[in-house]
Design a protein around this motif. Structure first.
Motif, mmCIF file in Angstrom:
data_model
loop_
_atom_site.group_PDB
_atom_site.id
_atom_site.type_symbol
_atom_site.label_atom_id
_atom_site.label_comp_id
_atom_site.label_asym_id
_atom_site.label_seq_id
_atom_site.Cartn_x
_atom_site.Cartn_y
_atom_site.Cartn_z
ATOM 1 N N ALA A 169 0.823 -1.215 0.000
ATOM 2 C CA ALA A 169 0.000 0.000 0.000
ATOM 3 C C ALA A 169 0.853 1.260 0.000
ATOM 4 C CB ALA A 169 -0.938 -0.003 1.198
ATOM 5 N N GLY A 170 1.950 1.232 -0.742
ATOM 6 C CA GLY A 170 2.735 2.447 -0.902
ATOM 7 C C GLY A 170 3.812 2.623 0.149
ATOM 8 N N ASP A 171 4.103 3.870 0.431
ATOM 9 C CA ASP A 171 5.211 4.286 1.292
ATOM 10 C C ASP A 171 5.244 3.510 2.600
ATOM 11 O OD1 ASP A 171 7.126 5.677 2.702
ATOM 12 O OD2 ASP A 171 5.817 7.366 3.129
ATOM 13 N N SER A 172 6.374 2.849 2.884
ATOM 14 C CA SER A 172 6.470 2.044 4.104
ATOM 15 C C SER A 172 7.748 2.297 4.888
ATOM 16 C CB SER A 172 6.399 0.555 3.743
ATOM 17 O OG SER A 172 7.466 0.204 2.878
ATOM 18 N N VAL A 173 8.540 3.301 4.500
ATOM 19 C CA VAL A 173 9.814 3.602 5.161
ATOM 20 C C VAL A 173 9.665 4.853 6.024
ATOM 21 C CG1 VAL A 173 12.246 4.166 4.810
ATOM 22 C CG2 VAL A 173 11.089 2.604 3.236
ATOM 23 N N ARG A 174 10.208 4.804 7.221
ATOM 24 C CA ARG A 174 10.209 5.960 8.103
ATOM 25 C C ARG A 174 11.587 6.147 8.743
ATOM 26 N NH1 ARG A 174 6.199 6.245 5.783
ATOM 27 N NH2 ARG A 174 4.097 6.792 6.461
ATOM 28 N N ILE A 175 12.016 7.401 8.826
ATOM 29 C CA ILE A 175 13.181 7.762 9.617
ATOM 30 C C ILE A 175 12.651 8.389 10.897
ATOM 31 C CG2 ILE A 175 15.329 9.044 9.728
ATOM 32 C CD1 ILE A 175 13.643 8.794 6.386
ATOM 33 N N ILE A 176 12.973 7.801 12.025
ATOM 34 C CA ILE A 176 12.452 8.268 13.307
ATOM 35 C C ILE A 176 13.566 8.945 14.091
ATOM 36 C CG2 ILE A 176 11.394 7.572 15.491
ATOM 37 C CD1 ILE A 176 10.180 5.205 13.952
ATOM 38 N N CYS A 177 13.304 10.144 14.535
ATOM 39 C CA CYS A 177 14.255 10.926 15.323
ATOM 40 C C CYS A 177 13.711 11.093 16.736
ATOM 41 C CB CYS A 177 14.464 12.294 14.677
ATOM 42 S SG CYS A 177 15.463 13.456 15.639
ATOM 43 N N GLU A 178 14.583 10.913 17.706
ATOM 44 C CA GLU A 178 14.235 11.158 19.100
ATOM 45 C C GLU A 178 15.242 12.145 19.696
ATOM 46 O OE1 GLU A 178 12.655 7.561 21.381
ATOM 47 O OE2 GLU A 178 13.933 6.631 19.850
ATOM 48 N N ILE A 179 14.721 13.160 20.353
ATOM 49 C CA ILE A 179 15.562 14.157 21.020
ATOM 50 C C ILE A 179 15.226 14.153 22.505
ATOM 51 C CG2 ILE A 179 16.173 16.588 21.206
ATOM 52 C CD1 ILE A 179 15.569 16.937 18.296
ATOM 53 N N GLU A 180 16.237 13.935 23.341
ATOM 54 C CA GLU A 180 16.051 13.912 24.795
ATOM 55 C C GLU A 180 16.583 15.204 25.403
ATOM 56 O OE1 GLU A 180 17.479 10.529 26.862
ATOM 57 O OE2 GLU A 180 16.478 9.071 25.559
ATOM 58 N N THR A 181 15.933 15.619 26.499
ATOM 59 C CA THR A 181 16.367 16.811 27.226
ATOM 60 C C THR A 181 16.712 16.450 28.662
ATOM 61 O OG1 THR A 181 14.151 17.398 28.023
ATOM 62 C CG2 THR A 181 14.786 18.198 25.831
ATOM 63 N N ASP A 182 17.382 17.380 29.325
ATOM 64 C CA ASP A 182 17.757 17.153 30.722
ATOM 65 C C ASP A 182 16.563 17.232 31.662
ATOM 66 O OD1 ASP A 182 17.280 19.867 30.612
ATOM 67 O OD2 ASP A 182 19.282 20.468 31.252
#
Length: 365
Positions: free
Chosen positions: A24-37
């Motif tokens: 069903a089409g687009d199946s790729v994802r780039i996932i970014c996680e940003i953590e803070t103090d």
């Protein structure tokens, strides 16, 4: 609140179209996680093109540049990042996708720190958005299109989008497919078409003429590269509203559309255009020119917030493939009920990553 870690990973999901069992089409994802103090983690995302290059750009170039910054200082952060992604001209391609990852995660952090949804941060016009469903793929024959659409109607969908430029018989068969669906579903449903930038100007004009009596709600990405001059010519020849912005929906692009009087509906996608900060600029430009703001192209839960947040927001996309991806990647996501999608109650974008799915779908470089 200071940024202490930035990471990115590439994930591939299986998606299946009903009846035919094809992807069903687009199946790729780039996932970014940003953590803070402060203990918050923001989630950002990009999609599709050169994913490992995007992830590397995030972790090796943009991530280090935001370490120690306060996520709320968006202008200061973007001033720093824009010198990295392009020192002159308009940023495009991988650079924009990497910037999207970072920027969306920043907005998620800001919302979590403030205890507000991103839609509320953008103005909080509504706590929901009306939805349409992209279902009309080329893998379906005419009768299968109708069967899938009727099943979606039973699930609460009232608005539909079909792909054109996909029929083996060319635009005449595209037109016949659209007419077949319209005849089956009746005049009360909303029906739109999308060429994914696949048609020549001549074919787009001819298709519009063939469908002039079908009450088409909009024609999305009608011509090659969405050339603003060609779209301006097409818009003067048809009464079908034109929309664009999925793949290159940054503010400079929309300015060109406006200058050529080429567009009726703004459709930015924060997964491709540099993030929600850029989408906010587009939204204000749409307000200045009295244009509606919508969504297309796999933005999913992220695009829901800009459509709900701004007063010129109209429709958010539900997509047969994207919905499957988001239901796996997140612990829970809102579903379309009675033709609309509710903004999650949780702060930020309101979603939590499914760690089991993250592990199972991870693709190493």
């Amino acid at each position: 609140m200071k940024i202490v870690e930035v990471r990115a990973s590439v994930h591939v999901f299986d998606t299946v179209l009903p009846l035919v069992g094809k992807p069903a089409g687009d199946s790729v994802r780039i996932i970014c996680e940003i953590e803070t103090d402060s203990g918050h983690t923001g989630i950002g995302m990009a999609s599709r093109f050169l994913p490992h290059a995007v992830a590397a750009a995030v972790t090796r170039h943009l991530g280090p540049a935001v370490m120690g910054a306060d996520p709320r200082d968006l202008e200061a952060i973007h001033a720093r990042l824009h010198t990295l992604v392009s020192e002159r001209g308009q940023t495009i391609g991988i650079n924009l996708s990497a910037l999207s990852c970072i920027d969306l995660a920043l907005w998620d952090l800001i919302g979590k720190h403030a205890g507000r949804t991103v839609a509320q941060l953008l103005g909080g016009h509504r706590d929901h958005a009306e939805a349409y469903c992209t279902f009309g793929f080329g893998a379906f024959d005419r009768d299968q299109l109708v069967a899938v659409a009727r099943d979606l109607q039973a699930q609460g969908h009232q608005r539909f989008k079909m792909l054109v430029g996909v029929a083996k018989g060319g635009i005449r068969e595209d037109a016949a497919r659209v007419r077949h669906v319209r005849d089956a579903l009746g005049d009360d449903v909303t029906l739109a078409i999308d060429a994914n930038e696949s048609l020549s100007l001549d074919d787009a004009m001819r298709l519009c003429a063939m469908l002039a009596d079908q009450d088409i709600a909009w024609f999305e990405d009608p011509v090659h590269r969405n050339d603003p001059r060609d779209m301006g010519l097409l818009r003067r020849r048809t009464t079908i509203p034109l929309s664009a912005g999925q793949m290159d929906g940054h503010s400079d692009r929309f300015r060109a559309f406006i200058e050529h009087d080429a567009i009726d509906i703004f459709m930015p996608n924060s997964l491709y255009n540099g993030g929600l900060t850029e989408t906010r600029r587009v939204a204000y430009l749409a307000q200045i020119y009295n244009r509606p703001l919508s969504d297309a192209g796999g933005g999913g839960i992220f695009s829901l917030h800009h459509v709900a947040g701004f007063r010129n927001g109209t429709l958010v996309e539900s997509h047969l493939g994207v919905d499957q991806v988001e239901r796996r990647i997140f612990v829970s996501v809102p579903h379309v009920q009675d033709g609309r999608m509710a903004v999650p109650d949780a702060p930020g974008f309101g979603v939590t990553l499914n760690r089991d799915a993250m592990r199972d779908t991870l693709r190493s470089t």
